[in-house]
Design a protein around this motif. Structure first.
Motif, PDB file in Angstrom:
ATOM      1  N   ASN A 121       0.840  -1.195   0.000  1.00  0.00           N
ATOM      2  CA  ASN A 121       0.000   0.000   0.000  1.00  0.00           C
ATOM      3  C   ASN A 121       0.872   1.240   0.000  1.00  0.00           C
ATOM      4  N   THR A 122       0.388   2.260  -0.665  1.00  0.00           N
ATOM      5  CA  THR A 122       1.161   3.489  -0.820  1.00  0.00           C
ATOM      6  C   THR A 122       0.198   4.664  -0.956  1.00  0.00           C
ATOM      7  N   SER A 123       0.751   5.855  -1.101  1.00  0.00           N
ATOM      8  CA  SER A 123      -0.082   7.040  -1.253  1.00  0.00           C
ATOM      9  C   SER A 123      -0.899   6.960  -2.539  1.00  0.00           C
ATOM     10  N   CYS A 124      -2.173   7.310  -2.445  1.00  0.00           N
ATOM     11  CA  CYS A 124      -3.050   7.293  -3.627  1.00  0.00           C
ATOM     12  C   CYS A 124      -2.646   8.340  -4.653  1.00  0.00           C
ATOM     13  N   ASP A 125      -1.804   9.286  -4.249  1.00  0.00           N
ATOM     14  CA  ASP A 125      -1.363  10.337  -5.165  1.00  0.00           C
ATOM     15  C   ASP A 125      -0.159   9.924  -6.007  1.00  0.00           C
ATOM     16  N   ASP A 126       0.456   8.783  -5.661  1.00  0.00           N
ATOM     17  CA  ASP A 126       1.538   8.271  -6.508  1.00  0.00           C
ATOM     18  C   ASP A 126       0.969   7.888  -7.874  1.00  0.00           C
ATOM     19  N   GLN A 127       1.830   7.806  -8.871  1.00  0.00           N
ATOM     20  CA  GLN A 127       1.368   7.476 -10.215  1.00  0.00           C
ATOM     21  C   GLN A 127       1.948   6.136 -10.666  1.00  0.00           C
ATOM     22  N   TRP A 152      -4.285   6.883  -8.185  1.00  0.00           N
ATOM     23  CA  TRP A 152      -5.289   5.836  -7.997  1.00  0.00           C
ATOM     24  C   TRP A 152      -6.672   6.331  -8.404  1.00  0.00           C
ATOM     25  N   ILE A 153      -7.048   7.537  -8.009  1.00  0.00           N
ATOM     26  CA  ILE A 153      -8.393   8.035  -8.305  1.00  0.00           C
ATOM     27  C   ILE A 153      -8.563   8.262  -9.803  1.00  0.00           C
ATOM     28  N   ASP A 154      -7.504   8.719 -10.485  1.00  0.00           N
ATOM     29  CA  ASP A 154      -7.586   8.899 -11.940  1.00  0.00           C
ATOM     30  C   ASP A 154      -7.666   7.551 -12.650  1.00  0.00           C
TER      31      ASP A 154
END
Length: 356
Positions: A121-127, A152-154
């Motif tokens: 698991n990691t930051s959702c803002d990573d690409q 992640w959200i994109d």
């Protein structure tokens, strides 16, 4: 002088009651969230849970005569959930399958699968690259590897737009199949698992959300969820955009009506045609735009359709212009006119009890 254009939409579609979804019951008594929860558990099953868009449509229908805010069963908490919320997609125990690497999960709210098949698991803002699940009947592809770097959200938005959703990994067999698909790429991929800071009162694992843009608020005291039973408007890029029964979070101690759900009831009801007329106002960026041009009207209508679908309106719903008695679609209102002031008062009433 600013030009405001009022336009009226006719939204219609067939609604078919389902025999396998929640049966909702609207309670008009004002209560705080905790008392509403206790009432629902005593008289029905629990406060309303929403599994998917079909549930949302049924819930909206059950409160169609009420025009304000009501409590539903979503409250702040912490649990891991799959992006694909449909319960029917999972057999017993499959939502709990995990394949974490040693020492995980740690900090980070979104899950990655490495080329070895283990999860981190990691930051959702990573690409990262990502895997979509495609459950459409017109394609033979089940797992689709997207070799584009996205948050992640994109990635979730992309999968929902072009396929079904970010992939859920329900068992070791599926984990191995996805691992084979990414092993030659040498890069980890996003999967659909994420840490959800909101939990349903009945402890269901649905990840369906319909937040108004800008919500949920990060305010520590805003831990319970309200749903608008009416249309709501949000000022976006110079336009008032229509949102379909959106949700906001508010302090749990406030008093509102609420919705409970009970056991599903078998029904043989035939599809019913529902129609809804919505009047919105728009401020064109280009004041010289020819709004009498059918091509311009079609382009605006298509943009509205896309916005409505993003907010959960069923894909088979028809959205058309409702012409005024003079045959026109748009009606211009100048600043300071009595009719414009009345429209603004009406819109404020629609936003009862909460400034969005």
């Amino acid at each position: 002088m600013e030009t405001l254009l009022y336009l009226t939409l006719l939204i219609s579609g067939f609604y078919t009651p389902s025999s396998c979804l929640h049966q909702y019951h609207f309670i008009t008594n004002d209560m705080n969230w905790t008392d509403a929860q206790s009432y629902c558990r005593a008289h029905y099953t629990d406060l309303a849970s929403v599994d998917d868009k079909e549930d949302l449509n049924r819930l909206i229908t059950s409160v169609s005569s009420y025009n304000s805010w009501l409590w539903i069963g979503l409250k702040k908490g912490d649990s891991m959930k799959w992006s694909l919320a449909d319960r029917r997609f999972y057999s017993e125990g499959e939502t709990e399958f995990r394949n974490w690497d040693t020492g995980t999960p740690q900090n980070g709210n979104c899950a990655l699968m490495s080329t070895s098949g283990l999860w981190n698991n990691t930051s959702c803002d990573d690409q990262h690259h990502f895997i979509c699940y495609d459950g459409k009947q017109d394609t033979n592809l089940t797992y689709v590897l997207i070799q584009e770097n996205k948050t992640w959200i994109d990635a979730q938005s992309y999968c929902r737009q072009y396929h079904t959703d970010l992939v859920s990994v329900r068992n070791q067999t599926e984990n191995t199949e996805i691992e084979k698909k990414i092993s030659l790429r040498g890069l980890p991929v996003w999967i659909g698992l994420f840490l959800d800071s909101w939990r349903w009162s009945d402890q269901s694992d649905s990840s369906f959300r319909n937040w108004l843009p800008g919500r949920p608020s990060t305010d520590q005291g805003y831990t319970c969820t309200l749903m608008s039973s009416d249309t709501c408007y949000y000022y976006e890029d110079g336009y008032h955009v229509y949102y379909y029964a959106p949700w906001i979070n508010d302090p749990c101690g406030l008093n509102y009506p609420f919705s409970c759900y009970g056991p599903a009831v078998e029904t043989t009801e035939k599809p019913q045609l529902k129609r809804h007329v919505v009047r919105i106002k728009m401020t064109p960026k280009d004041q010289n735009l020819n709004l009498s041009d059918p091509a311009v009207q079609d382009a605006i209508l298509q943009e509205i359709r896309n916005k409505l679908k993003e907010q959960g309106l069923p894909t088979d719903t028809k959205v058309t212009w409702k012409k005024q008695p003079d045959g026109k679609v748009f009606h211009k209102e100048e600043e300071g006119s009595p009719k414009k002031e009345e429209e603004e008062k009406k819109m404020k009433r629609m936003m009862t009890k909460r400034e969005l």
